[in-house]
Design a protein around this motif. Structure first.
Motif, PDB file in Angstrom:
ATOM      1  N   VAL A  25      10.643 -10.442  16.967  1.00 48.49           N
ATOM      2  CA  VAL A  25      11.830 -10.680  15.775  1.00 48.49           C
ATOM      3  C   VAL A  25      11.302 -11.183  14.589  1.00 48.49           C
ATOM      4  N   GLY A  26      10.259 -11.079  14.437  1.00 50.28           N
ATOM      5  CA  GLY A  26       9.703 -11.776  13.050  1.00 50.28           C
ATOM      6  C   GLY A  26       9.128 -13.179  13.240  1.00 50.28           C
ATOM      7  N   GLY A  27       8.022 -13.652  12.328  1.00 55.24           N
ATOM      8  CA  GLY A  27       7.571 -14.768  12.351  1.00 55.24           C
ATOM      9  C   GLY A  27       8.323 -16.018  12.025  1.00 55.24           C
ATOM     10  N   ASP A  28       9.396 -15.956  11.107  1.00 53.25           N
ATOM     11  CA  ASP A  28      10.389 -16.829  10.574  1.00 53.25           C
ATOM     12  C   ASP A  28      11.628 -16.847  11.262  1.00 53.25           C
ATOM     13  N   ALA A  29      11.810 -15.885  12.503  1.00 58.35           N
ATOM     14  CA  ALA A  29      13.170 -15.584  12.998  1.00 58.35           C
ATOM     15  C   ALA A  29      13.746 -17.008  13.427  1.00 58.35           C
ATOM     16  N   VAL A  30      15.006 -17.096  13.463  1.00 61.17           N
ATOM     17  CA  VAL A  30      15.656 -18.331  14.122  1.00 61.17           C
ATOM     18  C   VAL A  30      16.199 -17.561  15.294  1.00 61.17           C
ATOM     19  N   VAL A  31      15.800 -18.283  16.682  1.00 61.99           N
ATOM     20  CA  VAL A  31      16.519 -17.575  17.724  1.00 61.99           C
ATOM     21  C   VAL A  31      16.922 -18.734  18.634  1.00 61.99           C
TER      22      VAL A  31
ATOM     23  N   TYR B  71      15.656  -4.052  26.207  1.00 65.33           N
ATOM     24  CA  TYR B  71      15.828  -5.333  25.473  1.00 65.33           C
ATOM     25  C   TYR B  71      17.101  -5.563  24.500  1.00 65.33           C
ATOM     26  N   PHE B  72      17.419  -6.812  24.344  1.00 65.69           N
ATOM     27  CA  PHE B  72      18.599  -7.094  23.616  1.00 65.69           C
ATOM     28  C   PHE B  72      18.309  -6.672  22.177  1.00 65.69           C
ATOM     29  N   CYS B  73      17.167  -7.361  21.581  1.00 67.92           N
ATOM     30  CA  CYS B  73      16.948  -7.109  20.299  1.00 67.92           C
ATOM     31  C   CYS B  73      15.507  -7.044  20.060  1.00 67.92           C
ATOM     32  N   ALA B  74      15.099  -6.113  18.935  1.00 68.10           N
ATOM     33  CA  ALA B  74      13.718  -6.095  18.725  1.00 68.10           C
ATOM     34  C   ALA B  74      13.575  -5.958  17.270  1.00 68.10           C
ATOM     35  N   ALA B  75      12.590  -6.256  16.690  1.00 68.48           N
ATOM     36  CA  ALA B  75      12.439  -6.306  15.083  1.00 68.48           C
ATOM     37  C   ALA B  75      11.052  -5.417  14.626  1.00 68.48           C
ATOM     38  N   GLY B  76      11.178  -4.571  13.830  1.00 70.99           N
ATOM     39  CA  GLY B  76       9.976  -3.865  13.346  1.00 70.99           C
ATOM     40  C   GLY B  76       8.951  -4.951  12.454  1.00 70.99           C
ATOM     41  N   SER B  77       7.594  -4.302  12.121  1.00 71.75           N
ATOM     42  CA  SER B  77       6.749  -5.260  11.638  1.00 71.75           C
ATOM     43  C   SER B  77       7.323  -5.653  10.080  1.00 71.75           C
ATOM     44  N   GLY B  78       6.874  -6.933   9.931  1.00 72.08           N
ATOM     45  CA  GLY B  78       7.386  -7.355   8.650  1.00 72.08           C
ATOM     46  C   GLY B  78       8.688  -7.981   8.514  1.00 72.08           C
ATOM     47  N   THR B  79       9.559  -7.685   9.412  1.00 69.04           N
ATOM     48  CA  THR B  79      10.937  -8.315   9.249  1.00 69.04           C
ATOM     49  C   THR B  79      10.912  -9.766   9.042  1.00 69.04           C
ATOM     50  N   THR B  80      11.928 -10.147   7.982  1.00 74.45           N
ATOM     51  CA  THR B  80      11.893 -11.530   7.714  1.00 74.45           C
ATOM     52  C   THR B  80      13.399 -12.010   7.678  1.00 74.45           C
TER      53      THR B  80
ATOM     54  N   ILE C  10      19.879  -3.465  20.274  1.00 74.67           N
ATOM     55  CA  ILE C  10      19.843  -3.624  18.836  1.00 74.67           C
ATOM     56  C   ILE C  10      18.314  -3.583  18.405  1.00 74.67           C
ATOM     57  N   THR C  11      17.919  -2.411  17.588  1.00 77.95           N
ATOM     58  CA  THR C  11      16.623  -2.468  16.899  1.00 77.95           C
ATOM     59  C   THR C  11      16.425  -2.517  15.348  1.00 77.95           C
ATOM     60  N   ILE C  12      15.903  -3.615  14.966  1.00 81.01           N
ATOM     61  CA  ILE C  12      15.904  -3.772  13.573  1.00 81.01           C
ATOM     62  C   ILE C  12      14.358  -3.256  13.122  1.00 81.01           C
ATOM     63  N   GLU C  13      14.714  -2.180  12.186  1.00 85.35           N
ATOM     64  CA  GLU C  13      13.655  -1.257  11.754  1.00 85.35           C
ATOM     65  C   GLU C  13      12.922  -1.560  10.423  1.00 85.35           C
TER      66      GLU C  13
END
Length: 192
Positions: free
Chosen positions: A152-158, A120-129, A88-91
């Motif tokens: 995955v972003g600074g406020d991500a819940v993992v 990877y399982f999941c990655a997120a682009g810059s600025g993802t919230t 999964i790629t969050i763009e």
């Protein structure tokens, strides 16, 4: 439905493309939920991507990308990503911007093929919230530079994910908070 690939595009006019359900497919290539190209103002919102099986098409050992998404309020749940090097790629998009509120629940990812340097399982682009990744199982049984979650972003819940990446033991995760790399012993059955 068994298909080669699926792409869900947004609307180029406001309001956005809204309330989309993609469910119960066997996808034998990449899939995406995002604008058509870097210059299109095609907005996506309220998408549910669930119970899909992502596998390589006949003769392919693995596929580079499973699911790429850009939008807001997207739920990705109960999917299987088999032999996808990047599940999964969050763009982030040049016109529509960064993705927001992407929730990734109860997915399974298995790869044991080494085709390039990064899995990877999941990655997120810059600025993802607002990313939330919970109750996922990723078995990255390869020698590539594997990781569970990448930027995955600074406020991500993992939380409460099980990541097994023997080539990067420091990145293993267990729901109990432990980081020792314990193989869940999933088998490569090739029986999908």
């Amino acid at each position: 439905v068994m298909v080669g690939s699926v792409t869900v595009r947004g609307s180029s006019k406001r309001p956005v493309s809204d309330y989309v359900l993609v469910q119960g497919n066997l996808l034998m290539q990449w899939a995406s939920v995002h604008p058509q190209n870097d210059s299109r103002e095609e907005w996506m919102r309220h998408v549910i991507w669930e119970r899909n099986v992502h596998v390589p098409y006949d003769g392919q050992a693995s596929i580079r990308n499973g699911l790429n998404v850009n939008g807001q309020d997207i739920v990705i749940r109960n999917n299987i990503f088999y032999q996808m090097r990047r599940a999964i790629t969050i763009e982030t998009h040049s016109v529509t911007g960064a993705s927001r509120n992407i929730h990734v629940y109860q997915n399974t990812h298995y790869i044991d093929q080494d085709k390039d340097s990064t899995h990877y399982f999941c990655a997120a682009g810059s600025g993802t919230t607002g990313a939330m990744l919970t109750n996922n199982l990723a078995v990255l049984h390869s020698n590539a530079s594997s990781s569970g979650f990448t930027s995955v972003g600074g406020d991500a819940v993992v939380t409460k994910n099980y990541i097994y990446a023997p080539s990067r033991t420091g990145l293993c995760e267990r729901p109990d908070g432990g980081t020792s790399c314990v193989d869940p012993e999933l088998m490569n059955t090739n029986d999908w």
